[in-house]
Design a protein around this motif. Structure first.
Motif, PDB file in Angstrom:
ATOM      1  N   ARG A 175     130.642 -87.534  -7.613  1.00 18.81           N
ATOM      2  CA  ARG A 175     131.543 -88.461  -8.003  1.00 18.81           C
ATOM      3  C   ARG A 175     132.541 -88.078  -8.964  1.00 18.81           C
ATOM      4  NH1 ARG A 175     128.591 -89.803  -4.674  1.00 18.81           N
ATOM      5  NH2 ARG A 175     127.883 -91.817  -3.724  1.00 18.81           N
ATOM      6  N   ASP A 176     131.952 -87.382  -9.847  1.00 17.39           N
ATOM      7  CA  ASP A 176     132.866 -86.820 -11.059  1.00 17.39           C
ATOM      8  C   ASP A 176     132.896 -85.411 -11.476  1.00 17.39           C
ATOM      9  OD1 ASP A 176     130.149 -86.399 -11.552  1.00 17.39           O
ATOM     10  OD2 ASP A 176     130.271 -86.997 -13.579  1.00 17.39           O
ATOM     11  N   ILE A 177     132.766 -84.692 -10.391  1.00 12.34           N
ATOM     12  CA  ILE A 177     132.890 -83.101 -10.547  1.00 12.34           C
ATOM     13  C   ILE A 177     134.107 -82.757 -10.776  1.00 12.34           C
ATOM     14  CG2 ILE A 177     132.055 -80.920  -9.313  1.00 12.34           C
ATOM     15  CD1 ILE A 177     129.782 -82.930  -9.813  1.00 12.34           C
ATOM     16  N   LYS A 222     131.113 -85.974   2.425  1.00 15.58           N
ATOM     17  CA  LYS A 222     131.010 -84.842   1.284  1.00 15.58           C
ATOM     18  C   LYS A 222     129.811 -83.960   1.665  1.00 15.58           C
ATOM     19  CE  LYS A 222     129.848 -87.253  -2.254  1.00 15.58           C
ATOM     20  NZ  LYS A 222     129.642 -88.545  -1.772  1.00 15.58           N
ATOM     21  N   ALA A 264     123.202 -94.086 -12.725  1.00 25.86           N
ATOM     22  CA  ALA A 264     124.372 -93.294 -12.792  1.00 25.86           C
ATOM     23  C   ALA A 264     125.556 -94.034 -13.925  1.00 25.86           C
ATOM     24  CB  ALA A 264     124.883 -92.998 -11.565  1.00 25.86           C
ATOM     25  N   ALA A 275     120.026 -95.105  -7.849  1.00 28.31           N
ATOM     26  CA  ALA A 275     120.873 -93.980  -8.194  1.00 28.31           C
ATOM     27  C   ALA A 275     122.304 -94.499  -8.903  1.00 28.31           C
ATOM     28  CB  ALA A 275     121.053 -92.940  -7.362  1.00 28.31           C
ATOM     29  N   SER A 276     122.868 -95.209  -8.148  1.00 28.60           N
ATOM     30  CA  SER A 276     124.084 -95.751  -8.614  1.00 28.60           C
ATOM     31  C   SER A 276     123.991 -96.603  -9.832  1.00 28.60           C
ATOM     32  CB  SER A 276     124.677 -96.849  -7.351  1.00 28.60           C
ATOM     33  OG  SER A 276     125.736 -97.468  -7.905  1.00 28.60           O
ATOM     34  N   ASP A 321     130.122 -97.520  -8.302  1.00 29.40           N
ATOM     35  CA  ASP A 321     130.482 -96.423  -8.738  1.00 29.40           C
ATOM     36  C   ASP A 321     132.180 -96.224  -9.355  1.00 29.40           C
ATOM     37  OD1 ASP A 321     127.988 -95.841  -7.763  1.00 29.40           O
ATOM     38  OD2 ASP A 321     128.443 -94.855  -6.053  1.00 29.40           O
ATOM     39  N   ARG A 354     128.042-100.302  -3.614  1.00 34.32           N
ATOM     40  CA  ARG A 354     127.942 -99.193  -4.339  1.00 34.32           C
ATOM     41  C   ARG A 354     129.230 -98.487  -4.837  1.00 34.32           C
ATOM     42  NH1 ARG A 354     125.119 -93.899  -3.259  1.00 34.32           N
ATOM     43  NH2 ARG A 354     124.874 -94.347  -1.017  1.00 34.32           N
ATOM     44  N   THR A 359     124.899 -83.163  -6.277  1.00 35.52           N
ATOM     45  CA  THR A 359     124.506 -83.802  -7.578  1.00 35.52           C
ATOM     46  C   THR A 359     124.042 -85.183  -7.293  1.00 35.52           C
ATOM     47  OG1 THR A 359     127.015 -84.708  -8.050  1.00 35.52           O
ATOM     48  CG2 THR A 359     126.385 -82.346  -8.672  1.00 35.52           C
ATOM     49  N   GLY A 404     119.815 -94.892  -3.180  1.00 35.89           N
ATOM     50  CA  GLY A 404     121.049 -94.668  -3.508  1.00 35.89           C
ATOM     51  C   GLY A 404     121.356 -95.904  -4.279  1.00 35.89           C
ATOM     52  N   ARG A 453     123.995 -89.777 -17.847  1.00 33.54           N
ATOM     53  CA  ARG A 453     125.101 -88.948 -17.153  1.00 33.54           C
ATOM     54  C   ARG A 453     125.244 -87.675 -18.350  1.00 33.54           C
ATOM     55  NH1 ARG A 453     127.377 -91.140 -13.312  1.00 33.54           N
ATOM     56  NH2 ARG A 453     128.468 -89.303 -12.886  1.00 33.54           N
ATOM     57  N   TYR A 490     120.815 -88.032  -9.527  1.00 28.86           N
ATOM     58  CA  TYR A 490     120.848 -89.476 -10.146  1.00 28.86           C
ATOM     59  C   TYR A 490     119.760 -90.087  -8.979  1.00 28.86           C
ATOM     60  CZ  TYR A 490     124.866 -88.262 -12.561  1.00 28.86           C
ATOM     61  OH  TYR A 490     125.672 -87.711 -13.469  1.00 28.86           O
ATOM     62  N   ARG A 491     119.654 -89.796  -7.800  1.00 27.34           N
ATOM     63  CA  ARG A 491     118.540 -90.222  -6.963  1.00 27.34           C
ATOM     64  C   ARG A 491     117.194 -90.081  -7.646  1.00 27.34           C
ATOM     65  NH1 ARG A 491     120.118 -91.681  -1.455  1.00 27.34           N
ATOM     66  NH2 ARG A 491     122.447 -91.567  -1.262  1.00 27.34           N
TER      67      ARG A 491
HETATM   68  O1   DC Z   1     126.166 -89.088  -3.267  1.00 25.65           O
HETATM   69  P1   DC Z   1     125.045 -90.002  -3.488  1.00 25.65           P
HETATM   70  O2   DC Z   1     125.129 -90.985  -2.406  1.00 25.65           O
HETATM   71  O3   DC Z   1     123.636 -89.307  -3.108  1.00 25.65           O
HETATM   72  O4   DC Z   1     124.921 -90.534  -4.607  1.00 25.65           O
HETATM   73  C1   DC Z   1     124.165 -91.311  -5.170  1.00 25.65           C
HETATM   74  C2   DC Z   1     124.490 -92.351  -6.321  1.00 25.65           C
HETATM   75  O5   DC Z   1     124.542 -91.356  -7.642  1.00 25.65           O
HETATM   76  C3   DC Z   1     126.091 -92.769  -6.336  1.00 25.65           C
HETATM   77  O6   DC Z   1     126.096 -93.970  -5.856  1.00 25.65           O
HETATM   78  C4   DC Z   1     126.444 -92.681  -7.596  1.00 25.65           C
HETATM   79  C5   DC Z   1     125.753 -91.652  -8.298  1.00 25.65           C
HETATM   80  N1   DC Z   1     126.356 -90.400  -8.750  1.00 25.65           N
HETATM   81  C6   DC Z   1     127.257 -90.338  -9.503  1.00 25.65           C
HETATM   82  O7   DC Z   1     127.380 -91.140 -10.438  1.00 25.65           O
HETATM   83  N2   DC Z   1     127.719 -88.890 -10.122  1.00 25.65           N
HETATM   84  C7   DC Z   1     127.481 -87.778  -9.235  1.00 25.65           C
HETATM   85  N3   DC Z   1     128.143 -86.843  -9.626  1.00 25.65           N
HETATM   86  C8   DC Z   1     126.884 -88.079  -7.948  1.00 25.65           C
HETATM   87  C9   DC Z   1     126.110 -89.309  -7.924  1.00 25.65           C
END
Ligand code: DC
Length: 199
Positions: A105-107, A15, A77, A73-74, A154, A150, A33, A70, A83, A37-38
């Protein structure tokens, strides 16, 4: 012109690389994005307070790309109030004039359900773990275990779980070079711009 490209998918699917490449190609702004969260996870303490008070400096930390960041962040999140605190910032970014690419993940499902283009970029867990291992090193089996952990968190959370939007174009990069994946993403965006009379 408001033109939002939503790019979702699991960790290490490509991505980030695709997002940066298409943003450069079309002159769109890009927001990773996951970094939000990180940064919240890395701050420690109450994650809701961290999300509400997030600053540019928090996003500029140099320790946000690690496996540990990571995982943290997860975990944060999955907290709905975290959120919720980050929604407005992302939506404002998406609506900026001149076009925007947001990856996460949720865009396409929650943040920008009306995005002009939605891509769901994925690859097999083994391929993704191998790419992460090439990037970060460490123990290969542990990298795969962390990718799977993860994914499960997620995709399994109640609030805004990772899944393809119904109208997303799915791009499986398992057997694709990065150049081929970028070319495919560019073609999808070109077609949409042309359909809008902006190509
Ligand atoms: O894309 P990434 O690996 O940098 O994301 C790190 C964590 O952040 C991922 O495991 C879940 C969370 N995340 C999320 O829940 N929603 C997003 N839009 C982006 C990331």
């Amino acid at each position: 012109m408001i033109f939002t490209v939503a790019i979702d998918g699991p960790a290490a699917a490509g991505k980030g690389t695709i997002s940066r490449a298409v943003a450069a190609r079309f002159g769109f702004a890009h927001l990773d994005t996951g970094l939000l969260y990180r940064a919240v996870g890395a701050k420690g303490g109450d994650p809701v307070a961290a999300a509400r008070g997030l600053t540019e400096a928090d996003l500029a930390r140099d320790d946000l790309r690690t496996l540990a960041a990571g995982q943290a962040a997860s975990k944060v999140a999955a907290v709905p109030a975290v959120r919720a605190a980050l929604v407005e910032f992302q939506r404002r970014f998406a609506r900026r004039n001149g076009g925007a690419v947001l990856d996460g993940r949720d865009i396409g499902t929650v943040i920008c359900p009306d995005a002009a283009v939605k891509l769901y970029v994925t690859a097999s867990p083994e391929t993704r773990a191998h790419r992460r291992w090439l990037e970060l090193g460490g123990d290969a089996a542990q990298v795969l275990a962390e990718v799977l952990e993860r994914d499960a968190r997620d995709m399994g959370r109640a609030d805004a779980p990772l899944r393809p939007a119904e109208d997303a174009v799915v791009l499986d990069t398992t057997d694709m070079t990065i150049d081929a994946a970028v070319a495919r993403a560019v073609a999808v965006i070109d077609a949409r711009l042309a359909a809008r009379g902006q190509g």
